[in-house]
Every structure is written in C-alpha cells, then in structure tokens.
Design an enzyme around this catalytic site. Structure first.
Site, PDB file in Angstrom:
ATOM      1  N   TYR A   3      59.029  11.569  60.011  1.00 32.24           N
ATOM      2  CA  TYR A   3      59.419  10.928  60.627  1.00 32.24           C
ATOM      3  C   TYR A   3      57.802  10.372  60.927  1.00 32.24           C
ATOM      4  CZ  TYR A   3      59.488   9.754  65.863  1.00 32.24           C
ATOM      5  OH  TYR A   3      59.505  10.117  66.745  1.00 32.24           O
ATOM      6  N   GLN A  49      54.555  18.056  70.373  1.00 31.53           N
ATOM      7  CA  GLN A  49      54.457  19.175  71.314  1.00 31.53           C
ATOM      8  C   GLN A  49      55.429  19.380  72.270  1.00 31.53           C
ATOM      9  OE1 GLN A  49      52.896  21.351  69.384  1.00 31.53           O
ATOM     10  NE2 GLN A  49      53.318  22.854  70.720  1.00 31.53           N
ATOM     11  N   THR A  50      55.768  18.623  73.388  1.00 32.28           N
ATOM     12  CA  THR A  50      55.979  18.698  74.304  1.00 32.28           C
ATOM     13  C   THR A  50      56.708  17.337  74.847  1.00 32.28           C
ATOM     14  OG1 THR A  50      55.450  19.413  76.861  1.00 32.28           O
ATOM     15  CG2 THR A  50      54.359  17.343  75.722  1.00 32.28           C
ATOM     16  N   ASP A  93      64.204  11.012  63.798  1.00 35.58           N
ATOM     17  CA  ASP A  93      63.820  12.121  64.623  1.00 35.58           C
ATOM     18  C   ASP A  93      64.742  13.071  65.152  1.00 35.58           C
ATOM     19  OD1 ASP A  93      64.572  10.867  66.896  1.00 35.58           O
ATOM     20  OD2 ASP A  93      62.785  11.287  68.234  1.00 35.58           O
ATOM     21  N   TRP A 114      52.846   4.678  75.571  1.00 42.00           N
ATOM     22  CA  TRP A 114      52.489   4.529  73.801  1.00 42.00           C
ATOM     23  C   TRP A 114      53.220   3.276  73.544  1.00 42.00           C
ATOM     24  CZ3 TRP A 114      53.380   9.519  75.971  1.00 42.00           C
ATOM     25  CH2 TRP A 114      54.759   9.441  76.290  1.00 42.00           C
ATOM     26  N   ARG A 115      54.669   3.014  73.755  1.00 47.60           N
ATOM     27  CA  ARG A 115      54.669   1.472  73.920  1.00 47.60           C
ATOM     28  C   ARG A 115      55.057   0.165  74.376  1.00 47.60           C
ATOM     29  NH1 ARG A 115      60.498   4.232  75.698  1.00 47.60           N
ATOM     30  NH2 ARG A 115      60.902   4.950  74.134  1.00 47.60           N
ATOM     31  N   GLY A 124      49.895  24.282  74.069  1.00 44.90           N
ATOM     32  CA  GLY A 124      50.144  25.637  73.158  1.00 44.90           C
ATOM     33  C   GLY A 124      50.156  25.449  71.701  1.00 44.90           C
ATOM     34  N   TYR A 125      49.980  25.480  70.788  1.00 42.69           N
ATOM     35  CA  TYR A 125      50.150  25.586  69.637  1.00 42.69           C
ATOM     36  C   TYR A 125      48.770  25.153  68.857  1.00 42.69           C
ATOM     37  CZ  TYR A 125      52.330  24.507  64.580  1.00 42.69           C
ATOM     38  OH  TYR A 125      52.667  25.009  63.562  1.00 42.69           O
ATOM     39  N   GLU A 173      52.911  10.823  69.197  1.00 44.54           N
ATOM     40  CA  GLU A 173      53.941  11.269  68.511  1.00 44.54           C
ATOM     41  C   GLU A 173      53.464  12.495  68.006  1.00 44.54           C
ATOM     42  OE1 GLU A 173      56.960  10.165  67.767  1.00 44.54           O
ATOM     43  OE2 GLU A 173      56.299   8.247  68.369  1.00 44.54           O
TER      44      GLU A 173
HETATM   45  N1  ADE Z   1      59.654  11.351  71.405  1.00 40.47           N
HETATM   46  C1  ADE Z   1      59.180  10.882  70.309  1.00 40.47           C
HETATM   47  N2  ADE Z   1      58.360   9.516  70.245  1.00 40.47           N
HETATM   48  C2  ADE Z   1      59.100   9.313  70.606  1.00 40.47           C
HETATM   49  C3  ADE Z   1      58.999   7.848  71.082  1.00 40.47           C
HETATM   50  N3  ADE Z   1      58.198   6.653  70.310  1.00 40.47           N
HETATM   51  N4  ADE Z   1      59.484   7.491  72.954  1.00 40.47           N
HETATM   52  C4  ADE Z   1      59.746   8.348  73.077  1.00 40.47           C
HETATM   53  N5  ADE Z   1      60.677   9.986  73.161  1.00 40.47           N
HETATM   54  C5  ADE Z   1      59.713   9.494  71.821  1.00 40.47           C
END
Ligand code: ADE
Length: 359
Positions: A124, A46-47, A142, A28-29, A85-86, A41
């Site tokens: 956040y 959640q994990t 966060d 996701w980066r 979960g959740y 996110e």
């Molecule tokens: N936890 C929540 N967002 C994150 C992110 N973008 N990279 C790493 N850990 C995360």
C-alpha cells in the site's frame, strides 16, 4: 472488455468530480515530494488524520528533507514521535531515511516495486508514494479502498486473505485512471474516509448509489468481508509424571491433536485451572495410579502459546517406590533417562525436564 473500460472511465469521472468538490485540503496533498508523502503515510499508518496532522507538521518542520531525518539523533526522532506509540515504527522510519540517503543518494526510488524494498514499506505505502509523487498508475489499496470496492462492486472475498487481496487488486487495476492515478488513489481513499464510512454511510447522497451492490441489496454492514482472527483457545493440561527410579512414564501422542508423534506424560485435560488432583475426580485410572505412589513435586503453571491455542500446563511429579509392581495403562511405558534424552518431545516438556534438572 470495451464495456469494462467504459465503465471504468465513467466510474473515474464520477469519482474525480466527487473528490474535487468534497476532499479535505490535507497538507500532504499539496506536495509531490516523496519524502513528505512517505512521512505522512507512515504517520497515518499509526493514527487518524486529525491526530496525525500535528505530527506531520512537526516532522516536516524539524526535518524538512530526508537528509535532515537521516542525520537526526534517534532519541530526538523518538521524542517527536512521542504519543503515537509503537516506537519501532519511528525507528524503522529513521532507518529507512538513512537507507534512502546511503543507498539512493537521498532520492526516493520512483516505482512501487523498488519502493517496496525499503524497510517498513508494504504494497500500500509503496503504491501510495509511487502514484502521489511520481504518477505511477498503481492502485493504493488501504482499508478505506477495500471498503469502497467491496461495497460498490459486491466483492465478497475476505480482504485479509491472499486470494481476496488478489481479487481486489485485479479489479483495482481495471479501475485506476492512467491519466491521473494520483488523484484516483487520493479520491478512493478520501471517498472511503468521508463518504463510504464503516458505520451508517449516508447512501442517499452517494454518487454511486445507482450502481452500488451493497446499497441495492442493503448489505453495507456486511461488506467488506474481513475474516475474524481466530481467538486463541485456552486449554488446561495437567501432566502426571510417574517416576520409578530414574525412569519416567511417557507416551507417544498419536491423535489429530497438537504434538502428534512427540512424547509426553500421562495427561488429564480439564476445563479450567485445577487446585489439586482431587478436582479431577471421576478419573479412575489416574486415582488408581496415584494410589501406588506419592506426589513429590508440583510445577508452576507454564503458559505456552501455539498458533490458535493458549496452553496452561502444570506438571505433578509422582514417585512410585521401586519395589511396587506398577502397571501402566496401554500405550504408556517407562523410559530410561538416556532413552528420554533421545525421544522427540514438545519444547515445553524439554524445558520442564531441564528446569527440574532431570535431563
Ligand atoms: N490515510 C492514509 N493515507 C491517506 C491519505 N493520503 N489521505 C487521507 N487519509 C489517508
């Protein structure tokens, strides 16, 4: 002010250089697609990163765009979410995808403020998406970031309190890079995740060990301050309902305790659950009253939750024959059914009187 800015610039330089050398190349980066960033996110709420990765891959493969997720069957979405979960989070996520499609034509809003109006997006997450996808200069704070900031800058306010959050937000606003807010936020999160870790951080290799408050005073374990949630206190309330004819003996609660101004019955509190009134020996008043009548009925134990208390409440109905002169202790009086109907009562007592078909 100028020196604050210079400090922030210096801090950012060091942080970015640490990030470029040390960060994990998380999927996701590698994108600026707000949909994919949003998915990541929600999953990471959640994990942890390692467990979240396969879910991120599955979701982006099955639903490459927000339209695909919006059109999906809820059952399929829940099935893909299985194991995290959740499930209300998955349902909210599905709902939000539909909202983005129906209200915004499938385009995510581009500012943290507008993003935070979507379901399931707090400060956040909205800030994370706005900065990662649209380069808005808003700090995404966060748990990792709270830890980093509190330790380096010695911020001791409770990170869970409103005042604490405001203080952290104020400092974060002075720190954030306006040239590259996305990298700044990722770097702060990553720094907390892999360098300024909760337990036993290796401060000897930290680029901020020359300015870090926690390192200087050796208080890494005390920061950040997070007020413990008060544990609910168990209380055991044994009510004796003295009944003569249709009248019940009731009293107004006047102490600083719970239910002030409401009406309840003759009460004996005990340290634990009692088996019978005999467990309350020593209570002369109670035994004098019980001696005048007979126990007709014993209720089940009701468990009633208040904000910081868990009440275990049991009711003992005691019939007093009508011809027996019966003196009640001070401040407790017999009331007719009509009067009781009109008295303000704790909801639990109202429930009991209804369940036992008194009212
Ligand atoms: N936890 C929540 N967002 C994150 C992110 N973008 N990279 C790493 N850990 C995360």
């Amino acid at each position: 002010m100028i020196s604050d800015q210079l400090q922030a610039i210096d801090f950012n330089k060091k942080l970015k250089s640490w990030y470029l050398k040390n960060h994990r190349p998380l999927p996701w980066r590698q994108t600026t697609d707000p949909y994919k960033i949003w998915l990541s996110e929600i999953i990471l709420q959640q994990t942890r990163v390692a467990q979240g990765m396969p879910y991120y891959e599955k979701f982006t493969a099955n639903y490459p765009t927000v339209f695909d997720l919006a059109n999906a069957d809820e059952r399929d979405v829940l099935r893909l979410w299985q194991g995290l979960g959740y499930y209300s989070r998955a349902r909210n996520m599905h709902y939000t995808a539909r909202q983005v499609v129906s209200e915004f034509g499938g385009k995510f809003p581009e500012t943290a403020l507008t993003l935070s109006k979507l379901k399931g997006l707090g400060h956040y997450t909205a800030a994370a998406i706005a900065s990662f996808a649209f380069n808005e200069a808003v700090a995404a704070i966060d748990g990792n970031v709270y830890r980093v900031m509190s330790r380096i800058f010695g911020i001791k306010s409770d990170m869970l309190s409103n005042e604490g959050k405001k203080e952290f937000a104020k400092v974060a606003k002075t720190l954030i890079s306006h040239e590259d807010p996305a990298t700044y936020n990722q770097a702060m999160i990553e720094f907390g995740a892999i360098q300024c870790v909760p337990v036993s951080p290796n401060c000897t290799i930290c680029p901020f060990n020359d300015i870090c408050y926690a390192y200087a005073f050796n208080v890494q374990n005390e920061l950040p301050v997070k007020a413990k949630k008060q544990k609910a206190k168990n209380r055991f309330l044994n009510y004796f309902i003295f009944q003569q004819g249709e009248k019940l003996a009731m009293q107004e609660r006047s102490s600083k305790d719970i239910w002030k101004g409401l009406y309840d019955f003759f009460l004996v509190e005990s340290a634990g659950q009692i088996e019978s009134p005999d467990d309350l020996d020593g209570n002369e008043t109670l035994f004098a009253l019980l001696g005048k009548g007979s126990i007709r009925q014993i209720s089940k134990t009701y468990v009633h939750l208040l904000t910081h208390q868990k009440l275990h409440v049991q009711f003992w109905w005691v019939t007093i024959p009508e011809n027996v002169p019966f003196d009640l202790p001070p401040n407790i009086y017999f009331f007719s059914k009509n009067a009781i109907e009109a008295l303000p009562k704790p909801i639990l007592i109202n429930t009991l009187l209804n369940e036992e078909k008194y009212l």
